[in-house]
Scaffold this motif. Structure first.
Motif, short mmCIF file in Angstrom:
data_model
loop_
_atom_site.label_atom_id
_atom_site.label_comp_id
_atom_site.label_asym_id
_atom_site.label_seq_id
_atom_site.Cartn_x
_atom_site.Cartn_y
_atom_site.Cartn_z
N LYS A 54 0.84 -1.21 0.00
CA LYS A 54 0.00 0.00 0.00
C LYS A 54 0.87 1.26 0.00
O LYS A 54 0.56 2.24 -0.68
N LEU A 57 2.28 1.76 -3.45
CA LEU A 57 1.23 2.29 -4.33
C LEU A 57 1.02 3.79 -4.09
O LEU A 57 0.82 4.56 -5.03
N THR A 58 1.09 4.22 -2.82
CA THR A 58 0.97 5.64 -2.50
C THR A 58 2.11 6.43 -3.14
O THR A 58 1.89 7.50 -3.71
N GLN A 60 3.64 5.74 -5.81
CA GLN A 60 3.42 5.81 -7.24
C GLN A 60 2.23 6.71 -7.59
O GLN A 60 2.34 7.58 -8.45
N ARG A 61 1.12 6.51 -6.91
CA ARG A 61 -0.13 7.19 -7.29
C ARG A 61 -0.21 8.62 -6.77
O ARG A 61 -0.68 9.51 -7.47
N ASP A 103 4.76 -0.30 -13.24
CA ASP A 103 3.37 -0.17 -12.81
C ASP A 103 3.15 -1.12 -11.65
O ASP A 103 2.99 -2.34 -11.84
N GLY A 105 0.67 -1.53 -9.90
CA GLY A 105 -0.67 -2.11 -9.89
C GLY A 105 -0.72 -3.48 -10.54
O GLY A 105 -1.72 -4.19 -10.42
N GLN A 106 0.36 -3.87 -11.22
CA GLN A 106 0.44 -5.19 -11.85
C GLN A 106 1.00 -6.19 -10.82
O GLN A 106 2.11 -5.99 -10.32
N MET A 110 4.50 -5.81 -8.55
CA MET A 110 4.43 -5.60 -7.10
C MET A 110 5.10 -6.75 -6.37
O MET A 110 5.85 -6.52 -5.41
N LEU A 140 -3.23 -4.98 -3.26
CA LEU A 140 -3.82 -4.56 -4.53
C LEU A 140 -5.34 -4.61 -4.51
O LEU A 140 -5.98 -4.18 -5.46
#
Length: 141
Positions: A54, A57-58, A60-61, A103, A105-106, A110, A140
């Motif tokens: 998580k 992901l933060t 990245q996003r 990415d 999210g893949q 990850m 995810l």
């Protein structure tokens, strides 16, 4: 398991995420300075891996970090780490060319990131694939 577990394995926090009261991670244990002064502790390695995912992901996003180097430079500041070696290890583990965008999210990307970070943060320790896959699935979800 080795008789002397690394701090990350002992805390079920294989990314060595600093404790921050603002983060209400799933499965995070309440802080206990008698056990651990700096890092978060979790009820299972899967929830520790979930938090690791998580957080990535933060990066990245929310922060727009798209390369292994950008993500690892934030994850593991050079003041505390050999960041260049860390980046090379993650790139190798994810099959990523230096400077290429990733990415997270893949699931395979990850998973490669998570395995490389766990290996680097915990003296080569590796969880069984089933544990990593479940932690990544939770991250995810």
């Amino acid at each position: 398991m080795p008789t002397t577990e690394t701090r990350g394995v002992r805390n079920k926090n294989p990314g060595n995420i600093d404790y921050n009261p603002a983060n209400q991670w799933q499965g995070q244990l309440k802080p206990d300075p008698a056990i651990e002064k700096r890092f978060a502790r979790f009820d299972s390695p899967e929830n520790g891996i979930r938090a690791l995912g998580k957080l990535l992901l933060t990066y990245q996003r929310k922060h727009g970090l798209k390369t292994v180097k950008a993500i690892i430079n934030r994850w593991a500041p050079s003041a505390e780490n050999d960041t260049a070696a860390y980046v090379r290890a993650v790139e190798a583990n994810t099959g990523t060319r230096p400077g290429a965008e990733v990415d997270l999210g893949q699931p395979p990307v990850m998973t490669g990131f998570v395995k490389a970070i766990i290996h680097h943060e915990n003296a080569g320790y590796a969880y069984p694939d089933v544990v990593v896959v479940e932690g990544v699935r939770r991250a995810l979800a």
